[in-house]
Design a protein around this motif. Structure first.
Motif, PDB file in Angstrom:
ATOM      1  N   UNK A   1      72.082  34.585 108.944  1.00  0.00           N
ATOM      2  CA  UNK A   1      71.717  35.118 107.628  1.00  0.00           C
ATOM      3  C   UNK A   1      71.617  34.003 106.584  1.00  0.00           C
ATOM      4  N   UNK A   2      72.315  32.899 106.796  1.00  0.00           N
ATOM      5  CA  UNK A   2      72.266  31.765 105.882  1.00  0.00           C
ATOM      6  C   UNK A   2      70.855  31.188 105.775  1.00  0.00           C
ATOM      7  N   UNK A   3      70.106  31.295 106.861  1.00  0.00           N
ATOM      8  CA  UNK A   3      68.773  30.684 106.898  1.00  0.00           C
ATOM      9  C   UNK A   3      67.626  31.690 106.846  1.00  0.00           C
TER      10      UNK A   3
ATOM     11  N   UNK B   1      60.350  30.370  98.177  1.00  0.00           N
ATOM     12  CA  UNK B   1      59.159  31.214  98.041  1.00  0.00           C
ATOM     13  C   UNK B   1      58.758  31.879  99.350  1.00  0.00           C
ATOM     14  N   UNK B   2      59.176  31.309 100.474  1.00  0.00           N
ATOM     15  CA  UNK B   2      58.826  31.900 101.780  1.00  0.00           C
ATOM     16  C   UNK B   2      60.001  32.756 102.232  1.00  0.00           C
TER      17      UNK B   2
ATOM     18  N   UNK C   1      74.566  19.122 110.745  1.00  0.00           N
ATOM     19  CA  UNK C   1      73.824  17.986 110.209  1.00  0.00           C
ATOM     20  C   UNK C   1      72.849  18.414 109.117  1.00  0.00           C
ATOM     21  N   UNK C   2      72.239  19.578 109.293  1.00  0.00           N
ATOM     22  CA  UNK C   2      71.279  20.054 108.303  1.00  0.00           C
ATOM     23  C   UNK C   2      71.965  20.304 106.959  1.00  0.00           C
TER      24      UNK C   2
ATOM     25  N   UNK D   1      66.558  20.279 102.117  1.00  0.00           N
ATOM     26  CA  UNK D   1      66.717  21.624 102.692  1.00  0.00           C
ATOM     27  C   UNK D   1      65.716  22.599 102.097  1.00  0.00           C
ATOM     28  N   UNK D   2      65.429  22.441 100.788  1.00  0.00           N
ATOM     29  CA  UNK D   2      64.431  23.293 100.147  1.00  0.00           C
ATOM     30  C   UNK D   2      63.025  23.008 100.675  1.00  0.00           C
TER      31      UNK D   2
END
Length: 211
Positions: free
Chosen positions: A100-102, A84-85, A68-69, A77-78
């Motif tokens: 690793x995607x997140x 930046x984080x 869903x995300x 999503x950004x």
């Protein structure tokens, strides 16, 4: 599983989007994003609160559905995972595949790498690192890693190092400590880091002498 105080944390309406900001930094931008998916979430929230009490700014993201995300637009999503984080930590009592995607290149996971074991839940959580203290410790390490990656000279400056431009008219005097001889030479190409008491990494002590 403890019930979250929704007067303190975000509404569960964000579940419709597969992931949402459950709790955020009290002041300014977060230094790290902590991610939970389900039963780990109260533990992540507790770590978030402990870090806040220590002055560390963290964000908690509840991410129960990658599917869903990923259907949300890029702007949303950004807003949850801003580029930046870079320090991010996912906590899931399952495998690390796909995280690793997140968490990205600079992030990390507290996940399972084995098939588990048989014991009371509290004992297993402690053994495999699913504790508030360990989440906080790993989070602090990730933040430090990102800081060092962003400023590679920070550790050297903390040791009292001086950076010398290769174009400067300098002569390097290397006083051997283990080699039994003094070595003299002109500065070559590149930049030279001079550390009190030794090279970096440790080598014969050297100092810059202006000609």
């Amino acid at each position: 599983i403890p019930t979250l105080d929704r007067t303190k944390y975000a509404s569960a309406d964000g579940l419709e989007k597969g992931g949402y900001i459950l709790g955020d930094a009290e002041r300014g931008d977060p230094e790290i994003i902590l991610i939970g998916t389900g039963s780990e979430l109260p533990m992540v929230v507790a770590a978030h609160e402990k870090l806040a009490s220590e002055g560390v700014q963290s964000r908690v993201v509840s991410l129960p559905s990658w599917y869903l995300f990923e259907k949300q637009d890029d702007a949303y999503r950004q807003s949850v995972f801003p580029d930046a984080v870079r320090a991010r930590l996912a906590v899931e009592q399952g495998g690390s595949m796909g995280w690793d995607r997140y968490v990205g290149h600079d992030g990390g996971t507290i996940t399972m790498k084995t098939f588990g074991a048989s014991a009371p839940l509290a004992k297993l959580q402690e053994k495999f690192g699913f504790t508030v203290d360990n989440i906080c410790a790993v989070a602090r390490d990730l933040i430090e890693h990102v800081i060092e990656e962003s400023d590679p000279g920070r550790e050297l400056r903390a040791a009292g190092a001086v950076e010398v431009d290769a174009d400067a008219d300098l002569r390097l005097e290397c006083v051997a400590t283990d080699f039994g001889a003094a070595v003299h030479g002109r500065a070559g190409l590149g930049r030279h880091v001079i550390v009190p008491g030794g090279w970096w990494p440790p080598f014969p002590r050297r100092r810059a002498v202006r000609r």
